[in-house]
Write an enzyme that holds these catalytic residues in place. Structure first.
Site, PDB file in Angstrom:
ATOM      1  N   ASP A   9       0.852  -1.185   0.000  1.00 62.59           N
ATOM      2  CA  ASP A   9       0.000   0.000   0.000  1.00 62.59           C
ATOM      3  C   ASP A   9       0.886   1.233   0.000  1.00 62.59           C
ATOM      4  O   ASP A   9       1.996   1.224   0.526  1.00 62.59           O
ATOM      5  CB  ASP A   9      -0.928   0.021   1.220  1.00 62.59           C
ATOM      6  N   GLY A  10       0.371   2.283  -0.611  1.00 65.91           N
ATOM      7  CA  GLY A  10       1.021   3.581  -0.596  1.00 65.91           C
ATOM      8  C   GLY A  10       0.055   4.598  -0.026  1.00 65.91           C
ATOM      9  O   GLY A  10      -1.166   4.410  -0.086  1.00 65.91           O
ATOM     10  N   GLU A  47       2.258   3.887  -4.365  1.00 68.53           N
ATOM     11  CA  GLU A  47       1.636   2.583  -4.652  1.00 68.53           C
ATOM     12  C   GLU A  47       2.571   1.727  -5.512  1.00 68.53           C
ATOM     13  O   GLU A  47       2.760   0.540  -5.233  1.00 68.53           O
ATOM     14  CB  GLU A  47       0.292   2.770  -5.369  1.00 68.53           C
ATOM     15  N   ASP A  69      -4.277  -2.482  -3.210  1.00 64.96           N
ATOM     16  CA  ASP A  69      -5.578  -1.826  -3.298  1.00 64.96           C
ATOM     17  C   ASP A  69      -5.560  -0.714  -4.347  1.00 64.96           C
ATOM     18  O   ASP A  69      -6.491   0.072  -4.444  1.00 64.96           O
ATOM     19  CB  ASP A  69      -6.041  -1.305  -1.935  1.00 64.96           C
ATOM     20  N   HIS A 124      -9.282  -0.159   2.754  1.00 61.99           N
ATOM     21  CA  HIS A 124     -10.055   0.266   3.922  1.00 61.99           C
ATOM     22  C   HIS A 124     -11.332  -0.562   4.082  1.00 61.99           C
ATOM     23  O   HIS A 124     -12.393  -0.042   4.413  1.00 61.99           O
ATOM     24  CB  HIS A 124     -10.353   1.762   3.849  1.00 61.99           C
ATOM     25  N   ASP A 134      -1.302  -0.130   5.114  1.00 62.92           N
ATOM     26  CA  ASP A 134      -1.728   1.262   5.219  1.00 62.92           C
ATOM     27  C   ASP A 134      -1.166   1.895   6.489  1.00 62.92           C
ATOM     28  O   ASP A 134      -0.648   3.015   6.462  1.00 62.92           O
ATOM     29  CB  ASP A 134      -3.256   1.358   5.203  1.00 62.92           C
TER      30      ASP A 134
END
Length: 155
Positions: A9-10, A47, A69, A124, A134
């Protein structure tokens, strides 16, 4: 060939703004977490960088199931956009240059080294490993030890 699972994740605080990435690598019972923060960057750069850092952390060629994501990352690879951009001299179409070329080139090199399957996961949405990535990315930003994203160029 070893089978590894990678979650990435970024995150960015402002876009552009301070950014970070988080990576969770799983191999059998082994677990490794990676993260770094950057002074000025974009969410999309973080990302892509998360995926690169996860793959670069592997010491030998592996079979990888990679979860992200980011539709930007997953679609760019799975739909062949990146290879098409590269074939077109890093243009998305006749007029529009592709963004983040430096990172896409690094990622393509890793994709030649490893056998990678990409899977999009909803962000999320209480997926434990995605949530952990995250949290790692956001903690890297909050920590304040921010690196320079030397290839980032404001447009």
């Amino acid at each position: 060939m070893k089978s590894v699972v990678i979650y990435t994740d970024g995150a960015c605080s402002g876009n552009p703004g301070a950014g970070g990435y988080g990576v969770v690598l799983l191999y059998g019972s082994a677990r490794k977490e990676l993260s770094e923060g950057y002074r000025l960057t974009t969410n999309n750069r973080m990302e892509v960088l998360a995926v690169i850092k996860g793959l670069e952390a592997l010491k030998e060629p592996c079979e990888v199931m990679l979860y992200s994501d980011s539709k930007y990352v997953v679609d760019a690879i799975e739909k062949g956009w990146v290879k098409r951009w590269k074939a077109n001299g890093w243009y998305r179409n006749k007029k529009e240059k592709a963004s983040n070329v430096d990172l896409w080139e690094r990622l393509l090199a890793q994709l030649e080294r490893h056998q990678v399957r990409f899977q999009w996961v909803k962000g999320h949405a209480n997926h434990p490993e995605n949530e952990r990535c995250d949290a790692l990315a956001r903690a890297a930003i909050a920590e304040g030890i921010l690196l320079e994203d030397e290839s980032y160029q404001e447009v």
